[in-house]
Design an enzyme around this catalytic site. Structure first.
Site, short mmCIF file in Angstrom:
data_model
loop_
_atom_site.label_atom_id
_atom_site.label_comp_id
_atom_site.label_asym_id
_atom_site.label_seq_id
_atom_site.Cartn_x
_atom_site.Cartn_y
_atom_site.Cartn_z
N ASP A 125 -18.43 5.41 2.29
CA ASP A 125 -18.61 4.40 3.35
C ASP A 125 -19.91 4.68 4.12
O ASP A 125 -20.64 3.75 4.48
CB ASP A 125 -17.43 4.46 4.33
CG ASP A 125 -16.12 4.60 3.59
OD1 ASP A 125 -15.34 3.64 3.54
OD2 ASP A 125 -15.88 5.69 3.02
N ARG A 166 0.84 -1.19 0.00
CA ARG A 166 0.00 0.00 0.00
C ARG A 166 0.88 1.25 0.00
O ARG A 166 0.58 2.25 -0.64
CB ARG A 166 -0.88 -0.05 1.26
CG ARG A 166 -2.08 0.83 1.15
CD ARG A 166 -3.16 0.41 2.11
NE ARG A 166 -4.05 1.53 2.27
CZ ARG A 166 -4.21 2.17 3.39
NH1 ARG A 166 -3.58 1.81 4.47
NH2 ARG A 166 -5.04 3.20 3.46
N ARG A 175 -22.80 3.57 2.14
CA ARG A 175 -22.92 2.10 2.22
C ARG A 175 -23.55 1.69 3.55
O ARG A 175 -24.45 0.85 3.60
CB ARG A 175 -21.54 1.46 2.08
CG ARG A 175 -21.01 1.53 0.66
CD ARG A 175 -19.55 1.12 0.56
NE ARG A 175 -19.12 1.03 -0.83
CZ ARG A 175 -17.87 1.14 -1.24
NH1 ARG A 175 -16.90 1.36 -0.38
NH2 ARG A 175 -17.58 1.04 -2.51
#
Ligand code: NAD
Length: 307
Positions: free
Chosen positions: A147, A87, A150
């Site tokens: 988010d 990452r 969601r």
């Protein structure tokens, strides 16, 4: 009417252009991509829908001159994580792209609002504030708005209610250390934990589905772009209409529960000037701990990449 420039005409950038077009948010959309051909192809495909949705004009190119006169510049350009790549490798590569890109945007436009979408969005927001020298109110990331959308979807599904009537936020990093703020979650003015049928386990299950949503979608179709495109369109609409609408955005914190010099998501009201106000939610002890943990994770990454 307004102009919005989108940098990166990939899945997210081109779908955001489509959402802005359908919602008639602005009169001009400029698509900018390192591949001029890609930007041109997307602009051509979009403008051929003008018969059905009149009112938006498209321009394209690989030059940042396209950002001139834009009210808002949305950055979706960047690289995706490759197999075997950490990452941090990805952060370094996308940070290098921004370091070159942001001064070029500023050269052509010193008064725009910059919205970051490229991941890791909190780090990209922090770096863009640094590289642009813009006031912190005018540079922010979509953060945990996706988010939160969601979570509200899954809560709505569980409670058999509209996501629009379920009020709850995800705060912190747009990533693994994000956290739900159950202490401020409500339905029709009623605290969510007083709702019939509610349980902490049900909340945790909705949060886990939220947290894993991107992985689940990417496993099935390789990328996520429809919902984030709607996030971008809604944020742009709120800015241009000067509504004062609230989104959990990745913003530079100064003394927020003693956290500072880091970008992460807290609820923010948006207006023509950008972030009008940051809302300090009354977090309980465990939520405050989660906020500090998220800030710690992000500060660690910043320390690793900022020389
Ligand atoms: P993509 O690969 O489809 O598109 C990226 C585009 O950027 C490509 O067209 C590429 O040519 C362009 N590009 C690369 N370097 C550039 C440069 N220097 N200048 C201009 N253009 C350049 O990727 P995507 O699926 O559209 O995702 C874009 C980014 O959005 C990723 O970082 C992804 O992780 C992120 N994303 C964020 C969220 C969120 O909630 N913040 C949600 C979904 C995706």
């Amino acid at each position: 009417m307004a102009k919005i420039a989108i940098i990166g005409a990939g899945f997210v950038g081109s779908t955001a252009a489509y959402a802005l077009f359908l919602k008639k948010v602005c009169s001009t959309i400029a698509l900018i991509d390192i591949s001029k051909e890609k930007a041109e192809g997307e602009a051509m495909d979009l403008e051929q829908g003008m018969l059905f949705v009149p009112g938006t004009h498209f321009s394209y190119g690989s030059s940042y001159e396209q950002c001139k006169d834009a009210d808002i510049v949305v950055i979706t350009a960047g690289l995706a994580q490759k197999k075997g790549e950490t990452r941090l490798d990805l952060v370094r590569k996308n940070a290098a792209i921004l370091k070159e890109m942001v001064p070029k945007i500023v050269e052509h436009n010193k008064s725009c609002i910059i919205i970051l979408v490229t991941n890791p969005v909190d780090i990209m927001t922090y770096l863009t504030i640094k590289y642009s020298g813009f006031p912190k109110e005018r540079v922010f990331g979509t953060g945990t708005t996706l988010d939160t959308a969601r979570l509200r979807y899954y809560l709505g599904e569980y409670l058999n209610l509209s996501p629009q009537s379920v009020h709850a936020y995800i705060m912190g990093e747009h990533g693994d250390s994000e956290f739900p703020v159950w202490s401020a979650a409500a339905v029709g003015g009623l605290r969510i934990d007083n709702m019939h049928g509610w349980s902490a386990e049900a909340g945790e299950s909705c949060f886990q589905k939220t947290k894993n949503a991107a992985y689940e979608i990417i496993n099935r179709k390789g990328a996520t772009y429809y919902a984030i495109a709607l996030v971008i369109a809604d944020i742009c609409e709120a800015i241009l209409s000067d509504e004062g609408k609230i989104f959990p955005l990745s913003t530079y914190l100064e003394n927020y529960y003693d956290e500072g010099d880091v970008c992460l998501s807290v609820p923010c009201a948006l207006g023509k000037e950008g972030i009008r106000r940051r809302i300090q939610l009354p977090l309980n002890d465990s939520e405050q701990q989660a906020l500090h943990k998220s800030a710690g994770v992000l500060k660690g990454i910043i320390k690793d990449i900022v020389e």
